[in-house]
Design a protein around this motif. Structure first.
Motif, mmCIF file in Angstrom:
data_model
loop_
_atom_site.group_PDB
_atom_site.id
_atom_site.type_symbol
_atom_site.label_atom_id
_atom_site.label_comp_id
_atom_site.label_asym_id
_atom_site.label_seq_id
_atom_site.Cartn_x
_atom_site.Cartn_y
_atom_site.Cartn_z
ATOM 1 N N THR A 162 0.843 -1.198 0.000
ATOM 2 C CA THR A 162 0.000 0.000 0.000
ATOM 3 C C THR A 162 0.875 1.244 0.000
ATOM 4 O O THR A 162 1.975 1.247 0.566
ATOM 5 N N SER A 163 0.372 2.314 -0.644
ATOM 6 C CA SER A 163 1.064 3.607 -0.576
ATOM 7 C C SER A 163 0.318 4.481 0.430
ATOM 8 O O SER A 163 -0.881 4.703 0.288
ATOM 9 N N ASN A 164 1.029 4.942 1.442
ATOM 10 C CA ASN A 164 0.436 5.699 2.545
ATOM 11 C C ASN A 164 0.880 7.157 2.448
ATOM 12 O O ASN A 164 1.995 7.507 2.824
ATOM 13 N N GLY A 165 -0.009 8.003 1.917
ATOM 14 C CA GLY A 165 0.376 9.376 1.597
ATOM 15 C C GLY A 165 0.703 10.231 2.798
ATOM 16 O O GLY A 165 1.593 11.076 2.747
ATOM 17 N N ARG A 166 -0.019 10.028 3.909
ATOM 18 C CA ARG A 166 0.108 10.967 5.007
ATOM 19 C C ARG A 166 1.421 10.823 5.764
ATOM 20 O O ARG A 166 1.942 11.799 6.279
ATOM 21 N N ASP A 167 1.956 9.617 5.863
ATOM 22 C CA ASP A 167 3.260 9.486 6.532
ATOM 23 C C ASP A 167 4.359 9.048 5.559
ATOM 24 O O ASP A 167 5.417 8.595 5.981
ATOM 25 N N SER A 168 4.098 9.193 4.262
ATOM 26 C CA SER A 168 5.102 8.938 3.212
ATOM 27 C C SER A 168 5.796 7.595 3.400
ATOM 28 O O SER A 168 7.022 7.498 3.529
ATOM 29 N N SER A 169 4.977 6.547 3.411
ATOM 30 C CA SER A 169 5.504 5.199 3.615
ATOM 31 C C SER A 169 4.761 4.223 2.715
ATOM 32 O O SER A 169 3.758 4.557 2.082
ATOM 33 N N VAL A 170 5.280 2.998 2.662
ATOM 34 C CA VAL A 170 4.534 1.862 2.103
ATOM 35 C C VAL A 170 4.437 0.787 3.167
ATOM 36 O O VAL A 170 5.343 0.628 4.002
ATOM 37 N N THR A 171 3.320 0.072 3.139
ATOM 38 C CA THR A 171 3.141 -1.100 3.993
ATOM 39 C C THR A 171 3.174 -2.328 3.109
ATOM 40 O O THR A 171 2.455 -2.396 2.104
ATOM 41 N N ILE A 172 4.019 -3.290 3.457
ATOM 42 C CA ILE A 172 4.091 -4.556 2.710
ATOM 43 C C ILE A 172 3.478 -5.646 3.583
ATOM 44 O O ILE A 172 3.847 -5.798 4.754
ATOM 45 N N PHE A 173 2.520 -6.392 3.010
ATOM 46 C CA PHE A 173 1.830 -7.409 3.795
ATOM 47 C C PHE A 173 1.743 -8.727 3.036
ATOM 48 O O PHE A 173 1.889 -8.775 1.811
ATOM 49 N N ASP A 174 1.514 -9.800 3.779
ATOM 50 C CA ASP A 174 1.394 -11.153 3.228
ATOM 51 C C ASP A 174 -0.015 -11.326 2.654
ATOM 52 O O ASP A 174 -1.000 -11.077 3.341
ATOM 53 N N LEU A 175 -0.111 -11.755 1.390
ATOM 54 C CA LEU A 175 -1.413 -11.867 0.742
ATOM 55 C C LEU A 175 -2.283 -12.969 1.342
ATOM 56 O O LEU A 175 -3.511 -12.890 1.293
#
Length: 227
Positions: free
Chosen positions: A38-51
């Motif tokens: 996911t692209s997280n605009g407010r804290d300028s990060s990405v979250t990587i998760f297990d599908l």
């Protein structure tokens, strides 16, 4: 928005929630690596998760501000975030979950697509151009004007006939040759467009318009299109 929610499309039931995705804009799926990003605009990060488990693997700071569109390129196993607040792209090694590079872009990036063969295309909203990125060298190789289209947002690709579809705020869909950058056609669409999708079976491009309509464009052949 601060979470991503996962729904089973067969049952319509909520099956999981990805937490702490502040200002989430987009999501990319890496099926071959069993990962979602996911692209997280407010804290300028990405979250990587297990599908499968939907558990968070890691959270990574991007090298720009307000990541908006996010793309997984299966050809290079890289994730590209398109950072609207800093006119650049952060490249992440999707296998190792590590930042690899930062690519300067011509302006504010919007949606992107990959041809699955080493090229990534991205609309530059404030310059009305398409940047073409080499996903191996991580360089912008082409800068294609899509005038008279203005403020392009959504981008789709007919990968068989090498046609790019940019939907623009001045109610135009601009169709570009994905190999040469030549404009093939421009067609009228509805107002306040944001996304566009291409159906490779029916050979149709669908523009989603914020006015509450969809414009459907038929590709009759690689050079002939009609609303």
């Amino acid at each position: 928005a601060t979470v991503a929610q996962v729904i089973d499309i067969k049952t319509g039931k909520l099956v999981g929630t990805i937490p702490d995705t502040k200002g989430i804009h987009g999501i990319a799926i890496a099926n071959d690596l069993n990962k979602g990003i996911t692209s997280n605009g407010r804290d300028s990060s990405v979250t990587i998760f297990d599908l499968e488990t939907l558990k968070v693997i890691t959270k990574i700071k991007v090298t720009g501000r307000n990541p908006d569109a996010v793309l997984y390129d299966p050809f290079s196993h890289k994730v590209f975030t398109f950072n609207g607040g800093s006119s650049n792209s952060t490249v992440i090694d999707a296998k190792e979950n590590k930042v690899l590079a930062t690519i300067p872009l011509d302006g504010k990036p919007e949606f992107s697509v990959t041809d699955g063969n080493g090229k990534v295309y991205v609309n530059i909203e404030d310059k009305s151009v398409i940047n073409v990125i080499n996903s191996t060298t991580l360089q912008v190789e082409q800068h294609w004007s899509i005038a008279p289209g203005e403020e392009p947002s959504g981008l789709a690709l007919d990968n068989q006939n090498h046609r790019l579809f940019s939907v623009c705020s001045n109610k135009l869909m601009v169709i570009t040759d994905a190999e040469t950058g030549k404009i093939i056609n421009t067609l009228p669409i509805g107002n306040r467009c944001d996304g566009v999708a291409f159906d490779p079976e029916k050979k149709r491009a669908y523009s989603s318009n914020g006015e509450g309509s969809i414009t459907v464009v038929q590709e009759e052949n690689s050079n002939t299109f009609k609303v």
